[in-house]
Scaffold this motif. Structure first.
Motif, PDB file in Angstrom:
ATOM      1  N   GLU A 131      81.897  54.193  35.294  1.00  0.00           N
ATOM      2  CA  GLU A 131      81.450  53.642  34.014  1.00  0.00           C
ATOM      3  C   GLU A 131      82.588  52.878  33.332  1.00  0.00           C
ATOM      4  O   GLU A 131      83.711  53.373  33.234  1.00  0.00           O
ATOM      5  N   LEU A 132      82.268  51.676  32.873  1.00  0.00           N
ATOM      6  CA  LEU A 132      83.243  50.901  32.111  1.00  0.00           C
ATOM      7  C   LEU A 132      83.327  51.470  30.696  1.00  0.00           C
ATOM      8  O   LEU A 132      82.289  51.704  30.070  1.00  0.00           O
ATOM      9  N   PRO A 133      84.524  51.683  30.178  1.00  0.00           N
ATOM     10  CA  PRO A 133      84.650  52.228  28.819  1.00  0.00           C
ATOM     11  C   PRO A 133      84.018  51.288  27.784  1.00  0.00           C
ATOM     12  O   PRO A 133      84.218  50.074  27.842  1.00  0.00           O
ATOM     13  N   GLU A 134      83.262  51.859  26.865  1.00  0.00           N
ATOM     14  CA  GLU A 134      82.535  51.074  25.863  1.00  0.00           C
ATOM     15  C   GLU A 134      83.467  50.178  25.055  1.00  0.00           C
ATOM     16  O   GLU A 134      83.140  49.015  24.796  1.00  0.00           O
ATOM     17  N   ASN A 135      84.642  50.694  24.668  1.00  0.00           N
ATOM     18  CA  ASN A 135      85.569  49.880  23.879  1.00  0.00           C
ATOM     19  C   ASN A 135      86.092  48.681  24.668  1.00  0.00           C
ATOM     20  O   ASN A 135      86.351  47.627  24.091  1.00  0.00           O
ATOM     21  N   MET A 136      86.221  48.824  25.987  1.00  0.00           N
ATOM     22  CA  MET A 136      86.669  47.710  26.824  1.00  0.00           C
ATOM     23  C   MET A 136      85.573  46.652  26.936  1.00  0.00           C
ATOM     24  O   MET A 136      85.850  45.453  26.901  1.00  0.00           O
ATOM     25  N   VAL A 137      84.329  47.092  27.075  1.00  0.00           N
ATOM     26  CA  VAL A 137      83.211  46.152  27.159  1.00  0.00           C
ATOM     27  C   VAL A 137      83.089  45.383  25.840  1.00  0.00           C
ATOM     28  O   VAL A 137      82.973  44.152  25.835  1.00  0.00           O
ATOM     29  N   LYS A 138      83.144  46.098  24.727  1.00  0.00           N
ATOM     30  CA  LYS A 138      83.036  45.448  23.412  1.00  0.00           C
ATOM     31  C   LYS A 138      84.202  44.502  23.163  1.00  0.00           C
ATOM     32  O   LYS A 138      84.040  43.464  22.533  1.00  0.00           O
ATOM     33  N   GLY A 139      85.383  44.851  23.656  1.00  0.00           N
ATOM     34  CA  GLY A 139      86.580  44.057  23.406  1.00  0.00           C
ATOM     35  C   GLY A 139      86.831  42.945  24.411  1.00  0.00           C
ATOM     36  O   GLY A 139      87.900  42.332  24.400  1.00  0.00           O
ATOM     37  N   THR A 140      85.866  42.694  25.275  1.00  0.00           N
ATOM     38  CA  THR A 140      86.009  41.652  26.284  1.00  0.00           C
ATOM     39  C   THR A 140      84.965  40.575  26.059  1.00  0.00           C
ATOM     40  O   THR A 140      83.785  40.875  25.871  1.00  0.00           O
ATOM     41  N   ALA A 141      85.405  39.339  26.086  1.00  0.00           N
ATOM     42  CA  ALA A 141      84.466  38.211  26.015  1.00  0.00           C
ATOM     43  C   ALA A 141      84.073  37.823  27.429  1.00  0.00           C
ATOM     44  O   ALA A 141      84.914  37.812  28.336  1.00  0.00           O
ATOM     45  N   VAL A 142      82.799  37.520  27.618  1.00  0.00           N
ATOM     46  CA  VAL A 142      82.319  37.021  28.899  1.00  0.00           C
ATOM     47  C   VAL A 142      81.731  35.630  28.652  1.00  0.00           C
ATOM     48  O   VAL A 142      80.837  35.460  27.829  1.00  0.00           O
ATOM     49  N   ILE A 143      82.281  34.658  29.367  1.00  0.00           N
ATOM     50  CA  ILE A 143      81.809  33.280  29.274  1.00  0.00           C
ATOM     51  C   ILE A 143      80.859  33.028  30.439  1.00  0.00           C
ATOM     52  O   ILE A 143      81.196  33.312  31.595  1.00  0.00           O
ATOM     53  N   GLU A 144      79.689  32.510  30.125  1.00  0.00           N
ATOM     54  CA  GLU A 144      78.693  32.153  31.131  1.00  0.00           C
ATOM     55  C   GLU A 144      78.627  30.635  31.206  1.00  0.00           C
ATOM     56  O   GLU A 144      78.516  29.973  30.178  1.00  0.00           O
ATOM     57  N   ILE A 145      78.703  30.099  32.429  1.00  0.00           N
ATOM     58  CA  ILE A 145      78.551  28.658  32.628  1.00  0.00           C
ATOM     59  C   ILE A 145      77.230  28.403  33.334  1.00  0.00           C
ATOM     60  O   ILE A 145      77.018  28.846  34.467  1.00  0.00           O
ATOM     61  N   LEU A 146      76.356  27.706  32.650  1.00  0.00           N
ATOM     62  CA  LEU A 146      75.102  27.244  33.228  1.00  0.00           C
ATOM     63  C   LEU A 146      75.422  25.953  33.974  1.00  0.00           C
ATOM     64  O   LEU A 146      75.810  24.950  33.365  1.00  0.00           O
TER      65      LEU A 146
END
Length: 156
Positions: A131-146
């Motif tokens: 499981e990925l830690p919730e604080n790490m998920v919240k603190g990470t930006a994910v950029i999606e390129i269409l």
């Protein structure tokens, strides 16, 4: 069209394979002052899109928010073919992909987690299933390129 694109195009399947195996790619964005900004990043090709992750603040995030039009490039140098008479005749043996598209910062928390798990699969497979830690998920930006346009070329 570039000369090599007329004669040395990668197939769609070869493009997908390169996007899946490449370790890093270069994200090109446009700064607010109109100058380009290029940064090398880890990424994953998933569901026909490119995903990148990093801090939720900084130049690349500012650029994507200001102008979502981006370019992304990956390549692999397979070797060099030395020239017979002089160094200028040496040729690179490579595969490369260049794509253009529209970027956005993911806001859907569940999909963001799914993409981050795909990045874990690619770069740290020993942690798959943890499981990925919730604080790490919240603190990470994910950029999606269409992806709007994608070309690949090779030289062998």
């Amino acid at each position: 069209m570039q000369y090599r694109m007329k004669h040395f195009q990668l197939t769609e399947e070869d493009i997908k394979k390169l996007l899946q195996r490449a370790e890093t790619g270069r994200l090109g964005t446009i700064r607010e002052d109109g100058y380009p900004y290029v940064i090398s990043m880890h990424f994953v090709y998933y569901n026909g899109k490119i995903y990148l992750h990093g801090l939720p603040k900084g130049q690349k995030i500012d650029n994507v928010n200001h102008n979502p039009k981006v370019c992304f490039e990956v390549n692999e140098l397979l070797g060099l073919q030395p020239g017979e008479k002089n160094a200028c005749d040496t040729e690179a043996i490579y595969n490369s992909v260049v794509l253009t598209g529209t970027a956005q910062i993911l806001s859907d928390a569940l999909y963001k987690r799914e993409v981050l798990n795909k990045l874990v699969e690619k770069y740290t497979p020993q942690f798959v299933g943890k499981e990925l830690p919730e604080n790490m998920v919240k603190g990470t930006a994910v950029i999606e390129i269409l992806v709007e346009k994608c070309t690949g070329k090779y030289h062998k």
